[in-house]
Design a protein around this motif. Structure first.
Motif, PDB file in Angstrom:
ATOM      1  N   VAL A  30      24.452 107.803  39.230  1.00 40.34           N
ATOM      2  CA  VAL A  30      23.325 108.554  39.796  1.00 40.34           C
ATOM      3  C   VAL A  30      22.964 109.636  38.797  1.00 40.34           C
ATOM      4  O   VAL A  30      23.838 110.387  38.338  1.00 40.34           O
ATOM      5  CB  VAL A  30      23.688 109.204  41.148  1.00 40.34           C
ATOM      6  CG1 VAL A  30      22.639 110.246  41.540  1.00 40.34           C
ATOM      7  CG2 VAL A  30      23.784 108.151  42.222  1.00 40.34           C
ATOM      8  N   ASP A  31      21.701 109.690  38.431  1.00 37.29           N
ATOM      9  CA  ASP A  31      21.254 110.679  37.447  1.00 37.29           C
ATOM     10  C   ASP A  31      19.766 110.917  37.673  1.00 37.29           C
ATOM     11  O   ASP A  31      19.015 109.952  37.876  1.00 37.29           O
ATOM     12  CB  ASP A  31      21.516 110.133  36.023  1.00 37.29           C
ATOM     13  CG  ASP A  31      21.477 111.219  34.970  1.00 37.29           C
ATOM     14  OD1 ASP A  31      20.423 111.883  34.846  1.00 37.29           O
ATOM     15  OD2 ASP A  31      22.480 111.401  34.265  1.00 37.29           O
ATOM     16  N   ASP A  32      19.336 112.175  37.661  1.00 36.27           N
ATOM     17  CA  ASP A  32      17.897 112.429  37.831  1.00 36.27           C
ATOM     18  C   ASP A  32      17.145 112.364  36.496  1.00 36.27           C
ATOM     19  O   ASP A  32      15.936 112.583  36.460  1.00 36.27           O
ATOM     20  CB  ASP A  32      17.664 113.774  38.541  1.00 36.27           C
ATOM     21  CG  ASP A  32      18.081 114.968  37.710  1.00 36.27           C
ATOM     22  OD1 ASP A  32      18.582 114.783  36.578  1.00 36.27           O
ATOM     23  OD2 ASP A  32      17.907 116.114  38.190  1.00 36.27           O
ATOM     24  N   LEU A  33      17.882 112.098  35.432  1.00 35.01           N
ATOM     25  CA  LEU A  33      17.326 111.977  34.070  1.00 35.01           C
ATOM     26  C   LEU A  33      16.606 113.255  33.628  1.00 35.01           C
ATOM     27  O   LEU A  33      15.707 113.206  32.788  1.00 35.01           O
ATOM     28  CB  LEU A  33      16.405 110.742  33.959  1.00 35.01           C
ATOM     29  CG  LEU A  33      17.086 109.404  34.274  1.00 35.01           C
ATOM     30  CD1 LEU A  33      16.108 108.236  34.091  1.00 35.01           C
ATOM     31  CD2 LEU A  33      18.312 109.168  33.386  1.00 35.01           C
ATOM     32  N   SER A  34      17.016 114.387  34.189  1.00 34.46           N
ATOM     33  CA  SER A  34      16.406 115.657  33.761  1.00 34.46           C
ATOM     34  C   SER A  34      16.776 115.962  32.319  1.00 34.46           C
ATOM     35  O   SER A  34      15.961 116.476  31.554  1.00 34.46           O
ATOM     36  CB  SER A  34      16.819 116.799  34.687  1.00 34.46           C
ATOM     37  OG  SER A  34      18.219 116.835  34.854  1.00 34.46           O
ATOM     38  N   THR A  35      18.010 115.664  31.934  1.00 33.27           N
ATOM     39  CA  THR A  35      18.400 115.754  30.514  1.00 33.27           C
ATOM     40  C   THR A  35      19.061 114.449  30.058  1.00 33.27           C
ATOM     41  O   THR A  35      19.415 114.322  28.896  1.00 33.27           O
ATOM     42  CB  THR A  35      19.380 116.930  30.268  1.00 33.27           C
ATOM     43  OG1 THR A  35      20.509 116.761  31.141  1.00 33.27           O
ATOM     44  CG2 THR A  35      18.734 118.270  30.529  1.00 33.27           C
ATOM     45  N   GLY A  36      19.211 113.522  30.957  1.00 33.98           N
ATOM     46  CA  GLY A  36      19.865 112.255  30.618  1.00 33.98           C
ATOM     47  C   GLY A  36      18.879 111.254  30.022  1.00 33.98           C
ATOM     48  O   GLY A  36      17.656 111.424  30.124  1.00 33.98           O
ATOM     49  N   HIS A  72      32.196 113.632  39.030  1.00 29.91           N
ATOM     50  CA  HIS A  72      30.985 114.453  39.144  1.00 29.91           C
ATOM     51  C   HIS A  72      30.741 115.212  37.836  1.00 29.91           C
ATOM     52  O   HIS A  72      31.353 116.240  37.575  1.00 29.91           O
ATOM     53  CB  HIS A  72      31.122 115.428  40.309  1.00 29.91           C
ATOM     54  CG  HIS A  72      29.951 116.349  40.403  1.00 29.91           C
ATOM     55  ND1 HIS A  72      28.645 115.895  40.435  1.00 29.91           N
ATOM     56  CD2 HIS A  72      29.864 117.704  40.443  1.00 29.91           C
ATOM     57  CE1 HIS A  72      27.821 116.931  40.498  1.00 29.91           C
ATOM     58  NE2 HIS A  72      28.533 118.034  40.498  1.00 29.91           N
ATOM     59  N   ILE A  73      29.820 114.669  37.058  1.00 33.26           N
ATOM     60  CA  ILE A  73      29.530 115.231  35.729  1.00 33.26           C
ATOM     61  C   ILE A  73      28.170 115.930  35.714  1.00 33.26           C
ATOM     62  O   ILE A  73      27.949 116.871  34.949  1.00 33.26           O
ATOM     63  CB  ILE A  73      29.560 114.086  34.672  1.00 33.26           C
ATOM     64  CG1 ILE A  73      30.948 113.419  34.669  1.00 33.26           C
ATOM     65  CG2 ILE A  73      29.240 114.613  33.283  1.00 33.26           C
ATOM     66  CD1 ILE A  73      31.073 112.217  33.738  1.00 33.26           C
ATOM     67  N   ALA A  74      27.251 115.509  36.583  1.00 33.18           N
ATOM     68  CA  ALA A  74      25.884 116.044  36.558  1.00 33.18           C
ATOM     69  C   ALA A  74      25.876 117.557  36.731  1.00 33.18           C
ATOM     70  O   ALA A  74      26.518 118.086  37.630  1.00 33.18           O
ATOM     71  CB  ALA A  74      25.069 115.415  37.689  1.00 33.18           C
ATOM     72  N   ALA A  75      25.159 118.230  35.859  1.00 37.84           N
ATOM     73  CA  ALA A  75      24.957 119.685  35.995  1.00 37.84           C
ATOM     74  C   ALA A  75      23.974 120.132  34.933  1.00 37.84           C
ATOM     75  O   ALA A  75      23.701 119.414  33.967  1.00 37.84           O
ATOM     76  CB  ALA A  75      26.279 120.438  35.803  1.00 37.84           C
ATOM     77  N   SER A 115      33.722 117.806  36.452  1.00 37.35           N
ATOM     78  CA  SER A 115      33.516 118.339  35.091  1.00 37.35           C
ATOM     79  C   SER A 115      33.406 119.847  35.136  1.00 37.35           C
ATOM     80  O   SER A 115      32.340 120.387  35.434  1.00 37.35           O
ATOM     81  CB  SER A 115      32.197 117.839  34.505  1.00 37.35           C
ATOM     82  OG  SER A 115      32.220 116.480  34.268  1.00 37.35           O
ATOM     83  N   SER A 116      34.500 120.523  34.810  1.00 36.03           N
ATOM     84  CA  SER A 116      34.423 121.980  34.713  1.00 36.03           C
ATOM     85  C   SER A 116      34.336 122.368  33.233  1.00 36.03           C
ATOM     86  O   SER A 116      34.062 121.512  32.376  1.00 36.03           O
ATOM     87  CB  SER A 116      35.628 122.627  35.415  1.00 36.03           C
ATOM     88  OG  SER A 116      35.414 124.016  35.507  1.00 36.03           O
ATOM     89  N   SER A 117      34.565 123.624  32.960  1.00 36.53           N
ATOM     90  CA  SER A 117      34.312 124.107  31.607  1.00 36.53           C
ATOM     91  C   SER A 117      35.215 125.291  31.295  1.00 36.53           C
ATOM     92  O   SER A 117      35.572 126.066  32.199  1.00 36.53           O
ATOM     93  CB  SER A 117      32.844 124.551  31.527  1.00 36.53           C
ATOM     94  OG  SER A 117      32.638 125.341  30.392  1.00 36.53           O
TER      95      SER A 117
END
Ligand code: NAD
Length: 324
Positions: A30-36, A72-75, A115-117
């Motif tokens: 699932v990806d909104d392709l905002s940066t993908g 969960h990687i999307a951010a 996915s944290s940082s």
């Protein structure tokens, strides 16, 4: 069974999807392709384009599929933009994650890798040669880091409330490319910034050369994105077999490279002379941020395998493909 990968068309997500396929794991993106970029995904990977803000699409998806777990990687991840638009970052990163957790709880999906940082640590108050462990105090210094820390808190609460098994991977400086077509196409991090300067016939800037480090420039922990993707495979495998728990795990190499060392490697790999312009230190730039990676070794049996040369040369191959 299938793993849902949010943000799977992004730089890191596409590496995770590709490595999962190589390991025989089925994924759904699932990806909104905002940066993908959808072409990062091979045609056999199913991609559904919608935002995690869209709870009804999430509900419908979980009704259609019986997911084994979620990575969960999307951010949104641009620190500077998060300072300008903190509410937007909260909405995208925190509220989007709350939506996802709500739907996972409803459908009893209990395996989760988040996915944290290293941004959760902020500017650790430690000497420049000490490593950052997961018990180092978290004190983010920008809204982006705050959203990541809040998502970690939500992850822990989710595990406590539902009996889920959850790992937050705290990535340090991710760079390189597993294949040239999977590279990071944005110019926000040191290595692409230097490539971009060289392409323009300019010299890169170095912010401060009077830190207490090996050569006076800042030291960071650069981890190859392929190694990072492998850490996801190990984390996915671990959560499936474990008892309910929540654990943050650093993902880095355990050693640092200074800005000057990175520039020297870029010069060697590209064959271009680099004579950087020294600028004043930037606010909020600690001398050294290097991960203690002993927990990743102990719990996931994971260690990084690739070094700075592989990182820079693979990033350069990817850069040349996407910027020529
Ligand atoms: N790149 C790094 O050095 C680094 C370091 C630490 C942590 N991270 C984290 O890793 C993750 C991936 O980073 P990346 O470098 O691959 O970034 P990226 O921008 O390439 O990937 C993020 C992906 O998520 C998608 N996305 C964003 N918001 C969405 C939403 N609301 N709904 C659905 N999809 C959405 C984007 O379209 C994109 O494909 C992020 O969570 C980031 O915070 C990255």
């Amino acid at each position: 069974m299938t793993w849902l990968i949010t943000g799977g068309a992004g730089y890191i997500g596409a590496h995770v999807v590709s490595q999962a396929a190589n390991s025989g794991l089925k994924t759904f993106v699932v990806d909104d392709l905002s940066t993908g970029i959808s072409t990062r995904l091979k045609s056999e990977i199913e991609l559904r384009k919608f935002s995690l803000q869209d709870t009804s699409s999430l509900q419908a998806l979980f009704q259609e599929h019986d997911f084994e777990g979620v990575v969960h990687i999307a951010a949104k991840k641009r620190v500077g933009e998060s300072v300008e638009r903190p509410d937007y970052y909260w909405q995208e990163n925190v509220v989007g994650y709350q939506n996802l957790l709500g739907v996972m709880a409803k459908h009893d999906v209990k395996n989760l890798v988040f996915s944290s940082s290293a941004a959760v640590y902020g500017e650790p108050n430690e000497s420049s040669d000490s490593l950052i462990s997961e018990s180092t105090m978290c004190s983010p210094i920008n809204p982006y880091g705050e959203t990541k820390l809040e998502c970690e808190r939500l992850s822990e609460a989710f595990s406590g409330e539902t009996g889920a098994k959850v790992i937050s991977l705290r990535y340090f400086n991710v760079a390189g490319a597993g294949r040239p077509d999977l590279g990071d196409q944005y110019i926000f991090n040191l290595i692409p910034i230097v490539f971009d300067a060289l392409d323009r016939g300019q010299q890169p800037q170095v912010f401060g050369n009077d830190y207490e480090t090996i050569d006076g420039t800042c030291v960071r922990d650069y981890v190859h994105v392929q190694d990072l993707a492998k850490a996801h495979m190990d984390a996915m495998e671990h959560v499936v077999t474990a008892q309910p728990f929540y654990l943050p795990i650093n993902i880095g190499t355990g050693y640092g490279a200074s800005v000057a060392q990175v520039l020297a490697m870029i010069s060697e790999v590209t064959g271009q002379k680099i004579d950087p312009i020294v600028a004043p230190r930037r606010q909020g730039d600690p001398a050294s941020l290097v991960a203690d990676v002993s927990r990743a070794a102990e719990i996931l049996n994971w260690n990084s395998e690739q070094g700075l040369r592989e990182i820079v040369s693979s990033a350069w191959d990817a850069w040349q493909l996407s910027h020529k």
